[in-house]
Scaffold this motif. Structure first.
Motif, PDB file in Angstrom:
ATOM      1  N   THR A 136     -34.781 -19.917  -1.119  1.00 33.76           N
ATOM      2  CA  THR A 136     -34.245 -21.153  -1.680  1.00 33.76           C
ATOM      3  C   THR A 136     -35.192 -22.305  -1.326  1.00 33.76           C
ATOM      4  OG1 THR A 136     -32.902 -21.332   0.312  1.00 33.76           O
ATOM      5  CG2 THR A 136     -31.803 -20.506  -1.667  1.00 33.76           C
TER       6      THR A 136
ATOM      7  N   ARG B 248     -22.115  -8.051  -5.306  1.00 30.01           N
ATOM      8  CA  ARG B 248     -21.540  -8.675  -6.493  1.00 30.01           C
ATOM      9  C   ARG B 248     -21.695  -7.745  -7.681  1.00 30.01           C
ATOM     10  NH1 ARG B 248     -23.230 -15.113  -6.121  1.00 30.01           N
ATOM     11  NH2 ARG B 248     -22.543 -15.426  -3.963  1.00 30.01           N
TER      12      ARG B 248
ATOM     13  N   SER C 275     -25.511 -18.369  -6.340  1.00 30.29           N
ATOM     14  CA  SER C 275     -25.280 -19.743  -5.860  1.00 30.29           C
ATOM     15  C   SER C 275     -24.681 -19.747  -4.458  1.00 30.29           C
ATOM     16  CB  SER C 275     -24.368 -20.478  -6.845  1.00 30.29           C
ATOM     17  OG  SER C 275     -23.155 -19.768  -7.017  1.00 30.29           O
ATOM     18  N   SER C 276     -24.412 -20.970  -3.966  1.00 33.39           N
ATOM     19  CA  SER C 276     -23.816 -21.184  -2.644  1.00 33.39           C
ATOM     20  C   SER C 276     -24.669 -20.596  -1.525  1.00 33.39           C
ATOM     21  CB  SER C 276     -22.393 -20.609  -2.584  1.00 33.39           C
ATOM     22  OG  SER C 276     -21.577 -21.190  -3.569  1.00 33.39           O
ATOM     23  N   LEU C 277     -25.991 -20.717  -1.687  1.00 29.02           N
ATOM     24  CA  LEU C 277     -26.904 -20.231  -0.649  1.00 29.02           C
ATOM     25  C   LEU C 277     -27.309 -21.383   0.269  1.00 29.02           C
ATOM     26  CD1 LEU C 277     -29.178 -17.914  -2.849  1.00 29.02           C
ATOM     27  CD2 LEU C 277     -27.110 -17.310  -1.558  1.00 29.02           C
ATOM     28  N   THR C 278     -28.039 -21.058   1.310  1.00 28.14           N
ATOM     29  CA  THR C 278     -28.499 -22.050   2.276  1.00 28.14           C
ATOM     30  C   THR C 278     -29.916 -22.476   1.937  1.00 28.14           C
ATOM     31  OG1 THR C 278     -27.129 -21.048   3.994  1.00 28.14           O
ATOM     32  CG2 THR C 278     -28.914 -22.500   4.721  1.00 28.14           C
TER      33      THR C 278
ATOM     34  N   TYR D 281     -34.096 -14.694   1.357  1.00 25.79           N
ATOM     35  CA  TYR D 281     -33.105 -13.669   1.085  1.00 25.79           C
ATOM     36  C   TYR D 281     -33.796 -12.430   0.508  1.00 25.79           C
ATOM     37  CZ  TYR D 281     -29.496 -17.280   1.570  1.00 25.79           C
ATOM     38  OH  TYR D 281     -28.666 -18.267   2.047  1.00 25.79           O
TER      39      TYR D 281
ATOM     40  N   THR E  74     -27.769 -16.004 -11.688  1.00 25.20           N
ATOM     41  CA  THR E  74     -27.988 -17.003 -10.648  1.00 25.20           C
ATOM     42  C   THR E  74     -27.047 -16.759  -9.470  1.00 25.20           C
ATOM     43  OG1 THR E  74     -28.695 -18.654 -12.274  1.00 25.20           O
ATOM     44  CG2 THR E  74     -27.980 -19.465 -10.124  1.00 25.20           C
TER      45      THR E  74
END
Length: 288
Positions: free
Chosen positions: A46, A1, A16-19, A24, A14
């Motif tokens: 997370t 990113r 986002s859209s992680l499990t 990580y 931040t």
């Protein structure tokens, strides 16, 4: 990113859209004129998901048993209640059952359960449960007649009501105001033995219960009369009540016990050693 050049100060970003409940590893490169630095790494996790079906499945006076569904085998738990925390190891499989002990009887507790992964907690889920109230003391019969028995017991506290169980029925008894509780059970059968079980009730949870047994008074016999006499004795007759009932005959300041009759039909009893030419009043009690 790609992350734009910041204006000033520390950069906060931040992802986002992680499990949930996942570790990580992030590598961050500085970029100038499309040329990257060698990069630096950091690892983070997370938060794990909350468990579901967190509930109380049982209690006694000093403990509450909780149950919840396992998140996964990498997740342990922290149970928070009453200002304390307890660490609960990762379960092997299946739903988790945990008993919280050393609690106070008749008390409501709110439990918060956190799932924990790599020292990171979930947001937590709550459930409330109560311990069973203590049994009352001094549960006893204090009186009876042919159709009722009067019971007495000590009050537990003003938040506790009662359930009285007997003869296959239950009666709810409201929270008393103060002092010992006195309760009369009516519409009973004469000359019968009853076993009563009394439960203390707090927030719909019952105590283990205490028992007492008591009997109703037997019915009086009928057709009690004198059928003959001589100078020193009087013969009395009465109808039998039933084979379980004996009698006490009271007269002239004395009492005589009369055994249970053997057969059916009227019963005869001769009172001897009396004084000639004397009027006597006899009172006959049925005894069960």
């Amino acid at each position: 990113r790609n992350i734009s050049e910041p204006v000033n100060g520390p950069v906060i970003y931040t992802v986002s859209s992680l499990t949930a409940g996942t570790k990580y590893t992030f590598t961050l490169f500085s970029v100038f004129e499309s040329v990257r630095s060698s990069g630096v790494n950091t690892a983070a996790v997370t938060a794990p998901p909350n468990t579901d079906s967190f509930q109380s499945i049982g209690q006694n006076e000093t403990s509450i048993t909780l149950q919840w569904n396992q998140v996964n085998t990498n997740v342990s738990y922290v149970l928070k209640f009453n200002g304390t925390e307890r660490n609960i190891s990762e379960p092997v499989n299946g739903p988790v059952i945990y008993t919280v002990s050393s609690l106070t009887a008749g008390t409501k507790y709110t439990f918060t359960l956190f799932s924990v992964f790599e020292s990171v907690r979930s947001s937590g889920v709550n459930t409330a449960a109560v311990t069973a109230p203590p049994n009352t003391d001094n549960f006893k019969s204090i009186g009876q007649n042919e159709t009722s028995i009067t019971l007495q017991w000590d009050q537990v506290n003003t938040n506790v009501s009662f359930v009285l169980k007997f003869n296959g029925t239950e009666r709810n008894i409201s929270e008393p105001v103060n002092g010992p509780v006195i309760y009369t059970v009516s519409s009973l059968t004469a000359g019968s033995k009853y076993t009563f079980t009394l439960f203390s009730v707090f927030e719909s949870v019952r105590s283990s219960g205490v028992n007492t047994a008591a009997v109703t008074a037997p019915p009086n016999t009928d057709s009690f009369k004198s059928i003959g006499q001589n100078e020193i004795s009087i013969t009395l007759q009465r109808n039998q009540v039933n084979t379980n009932v004996s009698f006490v005959l009271k007269f002239h300041g004395t009492e005589r016990n009369i055994s249970k009759p053997v057969g059916d039909g009227p019963v005869f009893h001769t009172v001897s050693s009396l004084t000639a030419g004397t009027k006597y009043t006899f009172t006959l009690f049925s005894v069960c």
